[in-house]
Design a protein around this motif. Structure first.
Motif, PDB file in Angstrom:
ATOM      1  N   VAL A 176      13.845 -31.799 -65.212  1.00  0.00           N
ATOM      2  CA  VAL A 176      14.736 -30.806 -65.107  1.00  0.00           C
ATOM      3  C   VAL A 176      15.108 -30.161 -64.011  1.00  0.00           C
ATOM      4  N   SER A 177      16.264 -30.915 -63.141  1.00  0.00           N
ATOM      5  CA  SER A 177      16.537 -30.629 -61.729  1.00  0.00           C
ATOM      6  C   SER A 177      17.491 -29.158 -61.581  1.00  0.00           C
ATOM      7  N   GLU A 178      17.880 -28.013 -60.837  1.00  0.00           N
ATOM      8  CA  GLU A 178      18.850 -27.372 -61.299  1.00  0.00           C
ATOM      9  C   GLU A 178      19.747 -26.817 -60.304  1.00  0.00           C
ATOM     10  N   MET A 179      20.614 -27.074 -59.811  1.00  0.00           N
ATOM     11  CA  MET A 179      21.447 -27.284 -58.803  1.00  0.00           C
ATOM     12  C   MET A 179      21.430 -25.980 -58.236  1.00  0.00           C
ATOM     13  N   LYS A 180      21.241 -24.958 -57.377  1.00  0.00           N
ATOM     14  CA  LYS A 180      21.836 -23.780 -57.747  1.00  0.00           C
ATOM     15  C   LYS A 180      22.912 -23.656 -56.910  1.00  0.00           C
ATOM     16  N   MET A 181      23.960 -22.675 -56.973  1.00  0.00           N
ATOM     17  CA  MET A 181      24.809 -22.606 -55.838  1.00  0.00           C
ATOM     18  C   MET A 181      24.284 -21.578 -54.763  1.00  0.00           C
ATOM     19  N   ILE A 182      24.094 -21.068 -53.420  1.00  0.00           N
ATOM     20  CA  ILE A 182      24.255 -20.409 -52.845  1.00  0.00           C
ATOM     21  C   ILE A 182      25.477 -19.985 -52.385  1.00  0.00           C
ATOM     22  N   LYS A 183      26.663 -21.386 -52.052  1.00  0.00           N
ATOM     23  CA  LYS A 183      27.602 -20.878 -51.102  1.00  0.00           C
ATOM     24  C   LYS A 183      28.406 -21.729 -51.783  1.00  0.00           C
ATOM     25  N   HIS A 184      29.547 -21.764 -51.482  1.00  0.00           N
ATOM     26  CA  HIS A 184      30.813 -22.841 -52.685  1.00  0.00           C
ATOM     27  C   HIS A 184      31.778 -22.931 -51.955  1.00  0.00           C
ATOM     28  N   PRO A 185      32.900 -23.377 -51.523  1.00  0.00           N
ATOM     29  CA  PRO A 185      34.478 -23.208 -50.668  1.00  0.00           C
ATOM     30  C   PRO A 185      35.213 -22.481 -51.851  1.00  0.00           C
ATOM     31  N   PHE A 186      35.036 -22.679 -53.269  1.00  0.00           N
ATOM     32  CA  PHE A 186      35.609 -21.865 -54.122  1.00  0.00           C
ATOM     33  C   PHE A 186      35.759 -20.777 -53.585  1.00  0.00           C
ATOM     34  N   GLN A 187      35.018 -20.034 -53.353  1.00  0.00           N
ATOM     35  CA  GLN A 187      34.789 -18.662 -52.977  1.00  0.00           C
ATOM     36  C   GLN A 187      35.354 -18.359 -50.886  1.00  0.00           C
ATOM     37  N   LYS A 188      35.699 -19.628 -51.073  1.00  0.00           N
ATOM     38  CA  LYS A 188      37.153 -19.183 -49.850  1.00  0.00           C
ATOM     39  C   LYS A 188      38.299 -19.122 -50.479  1.00  0.00           C
ATOM     40  N   GLY A 189      38.406 -19.844 -51.834  1.00  0.00           N
ATOM     41  CA  GLY A 189      40.018 -20.149 -51.760  1.00  0.00           C
ATOM     42  C   GLY A 189      40.274 -21.612 -51.274  1.00  0.00           C
ATOM     43  N   ILE A 190      39.449 -22.765 -51.570  1.00  0.00           N
ATOM     44  CA  ILE A 190      39.549 -23.573 -51.382  1.00  0.00           C
ATOM     45  C   ILE A 190      39.304 -24.324 -52.954  1.00  0.00           C
ATOM     46  N   GLY A 191      40.382 -24.742 -53.141  1.00  0.00           N
ATOM     47  CA  GLY A 191      39.771 -25.905 -54.346  1.00  0.00           C
ATOM     48  C   GLY A 191      39.708 -27.145 -54.200  1.00  0.00           C
ATOM     49  N   ALA A 192      39.171 -27.801 -55.537  1.00  0.00           N
ATOM     50  CA  ALA A 192      38.291 -29.439 -55.321  1.00  0.00           C
ATOM     51  C   ALA A 192      39.737 -30.509 -54.230  1.00  0.00           C
ATOM     52  N   ARG A 193      38.436 -31.205 -53.407  1.00  0.00           N
ATOM     53  CA  ARG A 193      39.331 -32.417 -53.200  1.00  0.00           C
ATOM     54  C   ARG A 193      39.360 -33.357 -53.333  1.00  0.00           C
ATOM     55  N   GLU A 194      40.055 -34.132 -53.385  1.00  0.00           N
ATOM     56  CA  GLU A 194      39.961 -35.763 -53.567  1.00  0.00           C
ATOM     57  C   GLU A 194      39.275 -36.659 -52.748  1.00  0.00           C
ATOM     58  N   GLY A 195      37.941 -37.197 -53.715  1.00  0.00           N
ATOM     59  CA  GLY A 195      37.227 -38.111 -52.789  1.00  0.00           C
ATOM     60  C   GLY A 195      35.668 -37.292 -52.735  1.00  0.00           C
ATOM     61  N   ILE A 196      36.243 -35.847 -52.693  1.00  0.00           N
ATOM     62  CA  ILE A 196      34.869 -34.959 -52.600  1.00  0.00           C
ATOM     63  C   ILE A 196      34.572 -34.219 -53.874  1.00  0.00           C
ATOM     64  N   GLU A 197      35.068 -33.160 -54.250  1.00  0.00           N
ATOM     65  CA  GLU A 197      35.260 -32.844 -55.710  1.00  0.00           C
ATOM     66  C   GLU A 197      35.201 -33.455 -56.848  1.00  0.00           C
ATOM     67  N   HIS A 198      36.800 -34.400 -56.926  1.00  0.00           N
ATOM     68  CA  HIS A 198      36.949 -34.925 -57.970  1.00  0.00           C
ATOM     69  C   HIS A 198      37.467 -36.562 -56.758  1.00  0.00           C
TER      70      HIS A 198
END
Length: 181
Positions: free
Chosen positions: A159-181
């Protein structure tokens, strides 16, 4: 099925609120395919285009991704009729997964975003527990998604947990082709 089998198949869970659950599963898929085994990934609650679909096409027949959903919106934003359609597609996908397990069609089976299916009450925890308990002993199984039920944690080997510490979405950056989808 591949000419060789894993000596022992274990159960992995990639969970948490951070980015990387599907990516971790895909990394394991690449390692497994590279060693001569067959991998199937069933993606739940995902209907939009994504880079992994194109990569998997290049690795067929050893790595295949299966999708049964066509919705391109989050489940909670769907109307009642759209939710019913998603439920029908989830049922088809789950029947396919049961057949893959019964026929031992692959060495590594990935159930991507299966926890989202459970969170939205589209399948029961017991159905997924039964699936885990009924998998062949030499088939590896990966389940991904947030909010994993304790009953499933207890059946897992990793069981591995990915913990968000910081994410670009918090700055209004949406999903980007090749990275998040």
């Amino acid at each position: 099925m591949a000419a060789k089998q894993l000596s022992q198949g274990l159960v992995h869970i990639y969970t948490g609120d951070g980015k990387g659950k599907t990516t971790a599963a895909l990394g394991q898929a690449l390692r497994t395919v590279g060693c001569g085994y067959r991998v199937f990934m069933v993606q739940f609650l995902k209907g939009g285009d994504s880079g992994e679909l194109h990569s998997a096409e290049k690795l067929k027949p050893d790595f295949q991704i299966f999708r049964f959903d066509t919705a391109k919106k989050f489940f909670w934003t769907l109307n009642d009729e759209e939710k019913k359609e998603v439920k029908r597609n989830i049922d088809k996908a789950f029947a396919f997964v049961e057949e893959v397990i019964q026929k031992e069609s692959c060495d590594l089976l990935i159930l991507d975003e299966i926890m989202g299916v459970l969170s939205n009450k589209l399948l029961t925890v017991q159905q997924v527990c039964n699936l885990i308990e009924g998998k062949p002993k030499h088939m590896e199984l990966i389940l991904t998604g947030r909010n994993v039920p304790q009953e499933i944690v207890e059946l897992a080997d990793y069981v591995s947990e990915m913990k968000m510490i910081k994410h670009p979405f918090q700055k209004g950056i949406g999903a980007r082709e090749g990275i998040e989808h």
